[in-house]
Design an enzyme around this catalytic site. Sequence first.
Site, PDB file in Angstrom:
ATOM      1  N   HIS A   1       0.804  -1.236   0.000  1.00 17.90           N
ATOM      2  CA  HIS A   1       0.000   0.000   0.000  1.00 17.90           C
ATOM      3  C   HIS A   1       0.834   1.283   0.000  1.00 17.90           C
ATOM      4  O   HIS A   1       0.549   2.226   0.748  1.00 17.90           O
ATOM      5  CB  HIS A   1      -0.948   0.003   1.190  1.00 17.90           C
ATOM      6  CG  HIS A   1      -2.062  -0.997   1.095  1.00 17.90           C
ATOM      7  ND1 HIS A   1      -2.541  -1.482  -0.110  1.00 17.90           N
ATOM      8  CD2 HIS A   1      -2.815  -1.584   2.068  1.00 17.90           C
ATOM      9  CE1 HIS A   1      -3.536  -2.334   0.130  1.00 17.90           C
ATOM     10  NE2 HIS A   1      -3.716  -2.416   1.425  1.00 17.90           N
TER      11      HIS A   1
ATOM     12  N   HIS B   1      -9.727   2.503   0.498  1.00 17.56           N
ATOM     13  CA  HIS B   1      -9.689   1.334   1.367  1.00 17.56           C
ATOM     14  C   HIS B   1     -10.780   1.398   2.449  1.00 17.56           C
ATOM     15  O   HIS B   1     -10.524   1.066   3.611  1.00 17.56           O
ATOM     16  CB  HIS B   1      -8.303   1.217   2.006  1.00 17.56           C
ATOM     17  CG  HIS B   1      -7.894  -0.172   2.366  1.00 17.56           C
ATOM     18  ND1 HIS B   1      -8.326  -0.798   3.510  1.00 17.56           N
ATOM     19  CD2 HIS B   1      -7.093  -1.070   1.736  1.00 17.56           C
ATOM     20  CE1 HIS B   1      -7.802  -2.000   3.592  1.00 17.56           C
ATOM     21  NE2 HIS B   1      -7.043  -2.199   2.509  1.00 17.56           N
TER      22      HIS B   1
ATOM     23  N   GLU C   1     -11.377  -3.069  -3.165  1.00 19.41           N
ATOM     24  CA  GLU C   1     -10.255  -2.236  -3.609  1.00 19.41           C
ATOM     25  C   GLU C   1     -10.110  -2.348  -5.122  1.00 19.41           C
ATOM     26  O   GLU C   1      -9.321  -3.140  -5.638  1.00 19.41           O
ATOM     27  CB  GLU C   1      -8.983  -2.670  -2.889  1.00 19.41           C
ATOM     28  CG  GLU C   1      -9.091  -2.646  -1.371  1.00 19.41           C
ATOM     29  CD  GLU C   1      -7.980  -3.425  -0.683  1.00 19.41           C
ATOM     30  OE1 GLU C   1      -6.797  -3.232  -1.063  1.00 19.41           O
ATOM     31  OE2 GLU C   1      -8.293  -4.233   0.211  1.00 19.41           O
TER      32      GLU C   1
END
Length: 344
Positions: free
Chosen positions: A100, A174, A308
């Site tokens: 991420h 997210h 996502e």
Amino acid sequence: MNVAKDILGQWTEYTLTNQNGMAVSVLDYGGIITKILVPDIRGNLENVVLGYKDYGEYKSDSNYFGTIVGRVAGRIRGASFQLYEKTYNLHANNGNNHLHGGPEGFHQIIWSVTPFQTESEVGLKLYHQSSDGEGGYPGNVDILVTYTLNNKNQLNLSYWARSDKTTVLALTNHSYFNLTGNLKDTVKNHYLTIDSSQFVELNEELIPTGKLLNAEGTPFDFRNCRRLGDGFNDEFDQNRIVESGYDHYFLFDNQLINKVVLKDPSSGRVMSMESNEPGMVMYTSNSLGSGLQLSEAKSEKHLGVCFETQASPASLDIKELPSVILKAGEEYKKQTKFTFSLEK
């Protein structure tokens, strides 16, 4: 339709409200969606996303609640990648892998926010310039993320970017959704439809093996709507690997306008999702620890589900997967829209 602004010391929270009372609250820090209030079948406005009661917890949040994730959402194997025979080394913040965007990811920056309003919608434009070498990634990248709420109870997330060097980019949001309202229960009894017949196999490090698996006959086949909790077990190998649930990339079949439809029978809420992305990682908060004080309840496993939408960072190794490469000067234009309604 209005935009309310709340100054929280070093951060600012904006709340978008439509004529139906639906409200979406967003921090300039991380572009975090802290709350989404939508009605149930009894007319109760309740929150349907996970967020902290104490906003200070977002500073050290390893769960990425509601954040904009980038430069690349997901895991990059070995915390490095090659572009045109040059190797770029990234921070290893998930075992040996990069997750991420790393510690300098977009979830921990303060975005420049401009509110806007028209007769039919209200929204926020969030801007950031990511400099060449930031987080180990090449290129100066201009990024604009726009959150738009309309009177049809639709929340549209659009992503635009351009880089002066060829780079890699895969942005997503997210948010953890829970349609029971105010976290009354886990998402085990939510019913889900996904426009997907293939998902990507993971190894024990949660890195794609390169093998595309047929969902038919497995707990990963959501084409005909099934209970999400069917996969919260250890009987199927791919559910076991991710600690009883899902953390997998689903490739969209593009047979349906709505790539995802999520329903909660207890509240009557329905969330439909459209996207021009090629697929998504669905994560069912398998590793969410217990005891965190969230806005309405304490955290627990399977309390929320993330969708996502993105291309796959595994494409850096596996060419058959949707690419995350953004060429110099090209426009990155992605969009995901969430529509909230009630079961008829």
